[in-house]
Each structure stands twice: as C-alpha cells, then as structure tokens.
Motif scaffolding. Structure first.
Motif, PDB file in Angstrom:
ATOM      1  N   TYR A  38       0.852  -1.172   0.000  1.00 43.06           N
ATOM      2  CA  TYR A  38       0.000   0.000   0.000  1.00 43.06           C
ATOM      3  C   TYR A  38       0.896   1.232   0.000  1.00 43.06           C
ATOM      4  N   CYS A  39       0.756   2.068  -1.023  1.00 47.30           N
ATOM      5  CA  CYS A  39       1.498   3.327  -1.093  1.00 47.30           C
ATOM      6  C   CYS A  39       0.514   4.470  -1.295  1.00 47.30           C
ATOM      7  N   LEU A  40       0.848   5.598  -0.710  1.00 44.93           N
ATOM      8  CA  LEU A  40      -0.032   6.768  -0.707  1.00 44.93           C
ATOM      9  C   LEU A  40       0.785   8.029  -0.949  1.00 44.93           C
ATOM     10  N   GLY A  41       0.324   8.867  -1.859  1.00 48.92           N
ATOM     11  CA  GLY A  41       0.936  10.171  -2.069  1.00 48.92           C
ATOM     12  C   GLY A  41      -0.123  11.250  -1.892  1.00 48.92           C
TER      13      GLY A  41
ATOM     14  N   GLN B 192      -3.310   6.602  -4.642  1.00 51.24           N
ATOM     15  CA  GLN B 192      -2.951   5.355  -3.962  1.00 51.24           C
ATOM     16  C   GLN B 192      -2.592   4.295  -4.997  1.00 51.24           C
ATOM     17  N   ILE B 193      -1.677   3.400  -4.643  1.00 51.62           N
ATOM     18  CA  ILE B 193      -1.436   2.199  -5.447  1.00 51.62           C
ATOM     19  C   ILE B 193      -1.363   0.991  -4.517  1.00 51.62           C
ATOM     20  N   GLY B 194      -1.589  -0.201  -5.083  1.00 48.31           N
ATOM     21  CA  GLY B 194      -1.561  -1.435  -4.283  1.00 48.31           C
ATOM     22  C   GLY B 194      -2.923  -1.717  -3.674  1.00 48.31           C
TER      23      GLY B 194
ATOM     24  N   SER C  45       6.733   2.425  -5.035  1.00 52.20           N
ATOM     25  CA  SER C  45       6.583   1.288  -5.960  1.00 52.20           C
ATOM     26  C   SER C  45       5.599   0.251  -5.465  1.00 52.20           C
ATOM     27  N   ALA C  46       4.804  -0.295  -6.388  1.00 51.89           N
ATOM     28  CA  ALA C  46       3.924  -1.426  -6.072  1.00 51.89           C
ATOM     29  C   ALA C  46       3.955  -2.418  -7.224  1.00 51.89           C
ATOM     30  N   GLY C  47       3.707  -3.676  -6.909  1.00 52.57           N
ATOM     31  CA  GLY C  47       3.626  -4.689  -7.962  1.00 52.57           C
ATOM     32  C   GLY C  47       4.773  -5.674  -7.893  1.00 52.57           C
TER      33      GLY C  47
ATOM     34  N   ALA D  56       4.117   7.955   1.410  1.00 57.29           N
ATOM     35  CA  ALA D  56       4.216   6.892   2.407  1.00 57.29           C
ATOM     36  C   ALA D  56       4.042   5.525   1.767  1.00 57.29           C
ATOM     37  N   SER D  57       4.669   4.528   2.381  1.00 54.38           N
ATOM     38  CA  SER D  57       4.501   3.150   1.911  1.00 54.38           C
ATOM     39  C   SER D  57       4.650   2.178   3.065  1.00 54.38           C
ATOM     40  N   ASP D  58       4.033   1.021   2.910  1.00 49.55           N
ATOM     41  CA  ASP D  58       4.326  -0.068   3.831  1.00 49.55           C
ATOM     42  C   ASP D  58       5.623  -0.709   3.337  1.00 49.55           C
ATOM     43  N   SER D  59       6.053  -1.809   3.945  1.00 45.97           N
ATOM     44  CA  SER D  59       7.302  -2.407   3.473  1.00 45.97           C
ATOM     45  C   SER D  59       7.248  -3.926   3.475  1.00 45.97           C
ATOM     46  N   ARG D  60       6.059  -4.470   3.320  1.00 44.28           N
ATOM     47  CA  ARG D  60       5.957  -5.918   3.246  1.00 44.28           C
ATOM     48  C   ARG D  60       5.942  -6.345   1.780  1.00 44.28           C
ATOM     49  N   THR D  61       6.661  -7.402   1.487  1.00 45.25           N
ATOM     50  CA  THR D  61       6.571  -7.972   0.147  1.00 45.25           C
ATOM     51  C   THR D  61       6.344  -9.454   0.313  1.00 45.25           C
ATOM     52  N   ASN D  62       5.547 -10.033  -0.543  1.00 50.25           N
ATOM     53  CA  ASN D  62       5.315 -11.462  -0.397  1.00 50.25           C
ATOM     54  C   ASN D  62       5.085 -12.126  -1.745  1.00 50.25           C
ATOM     55  N   ALA D  63       5.491 -13.367  -1.820  1.00 54.29           N
ATOM     56  CA  ALA D  63       5.170 -14.217  -2.969  1.00 54.29           C
ATOM     57  C   ALA D  63       4.556 -15.440  -2.322  1.00 54.29           C
ATOM     58  N   GLY D  64       3.238 -15.470  -2.255  1.00 53.14           N
ATOM     59  CA  GLY D  64       2.577 -16.493  -1.434  1.00 53.14           C
ATOM     60  C   GLY D  64       2.674 -16.068   0.024  1.00 53.14           C
ATOM     61  N   ILE D  65       1.969 -16.758   0.905  1.00 53.28           N
ATOM     62  CA  ILE D  65       1.960 -16.298   2.296  1.00 53.28           C
ATOM     63  C   ILE D  65       3.142 -16.845   3.088  1.00 53.28           C
ATOM     64  N   ASP D  66       3.977 -17.710   2.476  1.00 54.66           N
ATOM     65  CA  ASP D  66       5.103 -18.256   3.223  1.00 54.66           C
ATOM     66  C   ASP D  66       6.433 -17.657   2.791  1.00 54.66           C
TER      67      ASP D  66
END
Lengths: 241, 241
Positions: B3-6, B147-149, B49-51, B16-26
C-alpha cells in the motif's frame, strides 16, 4: 456493483444490502437484493444477492417458484437444516450458470454470489456465503460477518467494532456506517439500504427496514459520525515529526 | 501486496509506503518501497513502488544508475519538470516490461505501478500516478491523494477527512490511520511504514520517518483511535428499529 452484509449475532441475525444495480455507469437502476422465504413459526430463510442481475434473478425466481412445490432439488420448505438450504441455493446457481454461461460470456461476466441467513426449527440461526462456484462456507462466532460484492471499503469499521456479542441495534448502526463508507468511496453502491433483523427463535421476518438517503435517522447518523470522527482525529496526539 | 499513498498538500507533499513484500503467504520479506532521487537545493523526486518486486527493483535500479549520467532517456537530473520525470519513469517501466514480460508471465504477473512526487526548481510540487501501462495522471487540489496497491481499506478515512489544505502533521496522522486500517484488514500489508514529508520549496528529502509496529507514537495512535471510535459509535443515536 453491490454490497451485501450478513452478521451472525448471539441474539440472531442481521442481513443488509444496498439496492443499486448498474451495467456501465449510464444504466443504473434500483432493485431489491434481499429476498425472504418464510413459513411463519417454522422457517425464515433470507437470501442476499450480488453479481450478474439476470443470474441472481433467475436463481431467486426459480427458488420462489419451487417454494412449497415438493420439488426435491429446489423446494426450500423441504430443507431440514440451513446447510441443506444453502446447498439448494448453490445447486440452483450451478444450474442457471450451466444454462446461461456460454451465451452470456461473450458480453460479460454471468457469475453471482449469495449470502443466506436464517433459522429452521430445530437448529440455531445460521449464516452462509455461497461462492460463484456454488460451494459455500459458514459464519461462526469467530468470523461473525460475511460480505459479498464491494466488500473492502466497509470492512475496517466492522473489523474494529463488530463482534458476535454486539447487540442487534448496535450492529445495525455499524452496518449503516459500513454502507455509508462504501457508498462514499464507490459510486456503484447506493441507497436505499435494506436491512432485516432476525431475532433468534422468532421465526418471523417482520423486522425489515428500508433506509433512504432522505431518511432522518440515516442523515443524522452520517452527519454525527463525520463530525465525531473529525473531532476524534483532531484530538489524537500529534506525530513526532 | 503493498500500500502506497501520495498526498499533494498546499504546504508540500506527503509520501508513504508499507514495506511488506510477499510471494505467497510463506515468503514474506521487508523491503523499502520509497526511493528518493535528489539534488539538494534543485530537485527532489520521490518514487513509491507497487507490484512485481523484480520489475520495480529493475526500474528503480536503472533510474539510480542513470542519475547524473547524461542518458537522455533515463537521467532524472535532465528532467526540466516533474511531468518529464514521470515520463522517464513510465518509459523505463515499459522497457523493463518489454524485456521481462514473456519470461515472467508463465509464472505470474510482471506488472508494476508507481507514484512519483516531488519538486523541480522553477515549478510547484507535483504528484503523479504511473499505471502499469506506463502512462500516468496527475493529482490536483480536487484529487489531492493517489494510492497504489491495496487501496480500498484505507480510503474511507481519507475520503472523509483529507483535503489539500490539511496540514502536513494532520495528514501524517491520517496516513498512519489509513495504513492501520489496511494492515488490520489485509495481512499482506505490514509495517514498518516509511513516511516522508516534503516541505514546499525546501528541495531536501531530510524529513523521512520510519514507523515500526513497536513505535510508541504509532501504538498510542492506534489504541486511542480504536477506543475513541468505539466511544463515538456508542454515542451515536440508536436506530429506530
């Protein structure tokens, strides 16, 4: 789009839906997405619908037509439990999709989903969500609410404040605030909002309400919530920046 | 997810942005999604950046490598306006997608999107959202935030309370509440939250902050907001049911 919400409460159920339907932004109409199947004193089964309007109307029409008919695969009066009823709704959805999908797909998405909540004499009130595949899952004390349609904007306030021990009146307040948040962020969700409270063991659908945008209570609720939220945020500590 | 917000404010920008990245939940990691390109006193260009992480990292790496290189198509020091800079980011995204898409698509979605905000001497602060197609749109006084994400859970509070005349400090508060709402409803968005305030005509990126989940202010804000919201809703009039 659509927003429907079902809540499993200690004291019964709350079921609610918006009533806007659209095919593109220039073809907007108002329909009811809340249907009650009822045998007073014995069973109340409420179905909320989201998705392709032709599909949801076909499913509901078929179930209405079959109510009390003795048709083993469609007649909801023959369901001994709400689980059985959910299966009949899911199967009817599968039959409609089997009939329509190949013709509709070139023009758009034929899929639909449902929330079904109610009580059949002999068991507690129950609440299910029926996916577009026709399978379904049940709400529980730990997951007391189910949503279909445009679910995200209205979820945070429910995640924060709604539990299975919330009173029906407080749950109705939260429901209207959840619908208000959704309506503000997504044009395709709109009033009037249909809301039904089912009191455990009452076996009647008498408590049905409709909240128009002009409704005095809805207006007061929206205004007081907005003003209150503004005051609340203003009163929170300043960030150390 | 991300989640990013300008936010485009009268007094500058908030990014602002969060900083979690995931490929699957594990497979979850923490990365920074906020990158600053800066020539003190002359230009500050912040990219969120998102995606697809490989795609966003390739775009950012390419732009970093080209900063000050004189490369007409990539060097953000050569952009006379933030519009030009947004075009360079979008073009770089297109080049990365052209190189990677056919190899990545069998395994997943290679697409990415960006928010770019900043100021280049000679013009006002500006804010753009770059779509996965590489084209972009600009924020304005009437649409002050982009917003993106995972954008929906955190949108209602911004729709209600954020305007372009909101102070940077108040906007930071609302941003953290918007991220909190998103984090509660979607596991794939998580702290720490990176937040940058850009003061109009300052041409420096000095005001960067990181809010960990253990951060005292963030904890106090979350608790006081939750408690305050509960009181607020409890105090609203009962529905006429």
């Amino acid at each position: 789009m659509t927003y429907c919400l079902g809540i499993l409460l200690r004291d019964g159920l709350l079921l609610a839906s918006d009533s806007r339907t659209n095919a593109g932004i220039d073809q907007i109409a108002t329909v009811s997405k809340l249907t009650v199947f009822e045998t007073p004193g014995e069973r109340v089964i409420t179905v909320l619908s989201a998705g392709n309007l032709a599909t949801t109307q076909a499913v509901i029409a078929w179930l209405k037509q079959s109510y009390g008919s003795g048709d083993q695969s469609r007649d909801l009066t023959l369901s001994l439990t709400l689980f059985d009823a959910a299966q009949k709704v899911g199967d009817t959805l599968r039959d409609v999709i089997a009939r329509e999908a190949e013709f509709v797909q070139p023009h758009g998405d034929p899929s639909a989903s449902f929330i079904i909540g109610g009580q059949i004499a002999g068991e507690d009130p129950r609440l299910f969500q029926i996916y577009s595949a026709g399978n379904f899952m049940e709400a529980s004390e730990r997951t007391p609410f189910l949503q279909i349609g445009e679910t995200k904007y209205g979820k945070p306030i429910l995640d924060r404040l709604l539990g299975s021990d919330t009173s029906p009146s407080e749950a109705a307040k939260l429901t209207l605030l959840s619908f208000d948040a959704t309506m503000r962020s997504n044009l395709s969700v709109g009033p009037p909002f249909d809301l039904m409270i089912y009191d455990r063991d009452s076996f009647t659908s008498a408590r049905q309400y409709c909240f128009n945008i002009e409704n005095d209570y809805l207006k007061a609720l929206r205004e007081q919530y907005s003003a209150g939220l503004q005051d609340l945020v203003k009163g929170l500590p300043e960030p150390p920046l």
